[in-house]
Design an enzyme around this catalytic site. Structure first.
Site, PDB file in Angstrom:
ATOM      1  N   GLU A   1       9.298 -51.651  40.453  1.00 26.32           N
ATOM      2  CA  GLU A   1       8.628 -51.057  39.300  1.00 26.32           C
ATOM      3  C   GLU A   1       7.352 -51.816  38.940  1.00 26.32           C
ATOM      4  OE1 GLU A   1       9.183 -48.127  37.878  1.00 26.32           O
ATOM      5  OE2 GLU A   1      10.706 -47.913  39.431  1.00 26.32           O
TER       6      GLU A   1
ATOM      7  N   HIS B   1       1.380 -44.036  38.954  1.00 25.69           N
ATOM      8  CA  HIS B   1       2.522 -44.931  39.182  1.00 25.69           C
ATOM      9  C   HIS B   1       3.417 -44.375  40.284  1.00 25.69           C
ATOM     10  CE1 HIS B   1       6.152 -47.351  38.000  1.00 25.69           C
ATOM     11  NE2 HIS B   1       6.766 -46.243  38.389  1.00 25.69           N
ATOM     12  N   GLU B   2       3.711 -43.086  40.227  1.00 29.84           N
ATOM     13  CA  GLU B   2       4.578 -42.492  41.246  1.00 29.84           C
ATOM     14  C   GLU B   2       3.921 -42.500  42.618  1.00 29.84           C
ATOM     15  OE1 GLU B   2       7.514 -42.183  40.527  1.00 29.84           O
ATOM     16  OE2 GLU B   2       7.359 -42.264  38.358  1.00 29.84           O
TER      17      GLU B   2
ATOM     18  N   HIS C   1       4.463 -45.802  44.112  1.00 30.50           N
ATOM     19  CA  HIS C   1       5.749 -45.915  44.803  1.00 30.50           C
ATOM     20  C   HIS C   1       5.642 -45.370  46.228  1.00 30.50           C
ATOM     21  CE1 HIS C   1       8.541 -47.609  42.009  1.00 30.50           C
ATOM     22  NE2 HIS C   1       8.399 -46.674  41.102  1.00 30.50           N
TER      23      HIS C   1
END
Length: 302
Positions: free
Chosen positions: A198, A130-131, A134
């Site tokens: 997100e 997930h990071e 980003h």
């Protein structure tokens, strides 16, 4: 479309900052505010990662000091076809993680000791994917810049409350209105940016890890703990919470993240679309074999 929306929201924050300057100091104040906003954007562009990491007292780790965690991030970066980011661990029992940096070539990812101890290796892989999402989506720079400008608006509002002359009643009322409204408007703009980002990072993390249900399981585990366990960084700087994978406090009005339940539902739909397993845990693991110890053995991270 998301990039255009984000730039429009960032421009709205800058306009708010200039509007505050005009209310408190006329055209001269607006010009000063514009110069300050431009300077903040430029400084943040080059120093976003350093600002955030220093704020969290993060320590950089490598293949020697944290072999399991570093190998996990390295494997995910290879799957995402991204440059290897710098890797950090934060000694904090609050389970969370974030990414920072101005672009994929100058990025960093960080996880707290609380997160590494709480989750399984596959769940940690989902969080770090997930990071990396980003980073790949170039969210980190925008969100850090938004947090900086939003904080400056609040600071300027406080200055205006104490230093604005009240010799002109209408001007004083306008300044008071700006003092009250501008910080809330900034929070709303900040909220809109983060909620959009997100969902995008969740989808990217599911694609990178290949196991959206592992990320969903991680979100379910850490969401409650993240709100119960105090986080010293966000207690002093609430704007930092928008960088985290899960917010540190729940607010239906000013939450910087979508509801965790909505994110989990979206990940479940992604899993169905990908034709993955019907339950978490049966998907092929992306975690290196050397890292498949319970919660990435804390002794290997010291």
């Amino acid at each position: 479309m998301n990039t255009v929306k984000t730039m429009m929201l960032l421009a709205a924050l800058t306009a708010l900052f200039m509007g505050m300057g005009f209310m408190l100091g006329g055209s001269g104040g607006a010009m000063i505010a514009l110069i300050v906003a431009a300077a903040m954007n430029l400084f943040t562009y080059w120093n976003a990662d350093k600002i955030v990491l220093r704020m969290h007292h993060a320590r950089e780790v490598d293949a020697r000091s944290a072999p399991d965690f570093y190998a996990l991030v390295q494997q995910l970066a290879l799957r995402a076809q991204m440059p290897m980011p710098k890797v950090y661990i934060i000694d904090n029992p609050n389970p969370n993680a974030f990414a920072t940096g101005r672009n994929p070539e100058n990025a960093a990812v960080a996880a707290t000791s609380g997160l590494l101890q709480m989750l399984s290796p596959d769940e940690i892989a989902g969080v770090m994917a997930h990071e990396l999402g980003h980073v790949r989506n170039r969210d980190t720079l925008i969100m850090t810049m938004v947090a900086t400008i939003a904080g400056a608006i609040s600071m300027l509002a406080n200055f205006g409350m104490f230093f604005r002359s009240n010799d002109n009643r209408s001007a004083g009322m306008a300044a008071l209105l700006a003092v009250i409204v501008a910080p809330f408007a900034a929070m709303i703009v900040q909220m809109a940016i983060s909620r959009t980002r997100e969902y995008g990072a969740d989808r990217a993390g599911a694609e990178i890890s290949g196991n959206p249900r592992a990320l969903a399981s991680a979100l379910a585990k850490i969401s409650g703990a993240a709100t119960r366990i105090p986080d010293p960084v966000t207690q002093h700087n609430p704007a930092a919470a928008q960088l985290y994978i899960v917010p540190t406090s729940i607010s239906s009005l000013f939450s910087t993240h979508p509801a965790t339940e909505s994110r989990i539902a979206a990940l479940e739909q992604i899993a169905r679309d990908m034709g993955g397993p019907t339950s978490y845990g049966s998907a092929p693991s992306v975690v290196p074999r050397s890292a498949r110890r319970s919660a990435l053995d804390p002794n290997a991270r010291s």
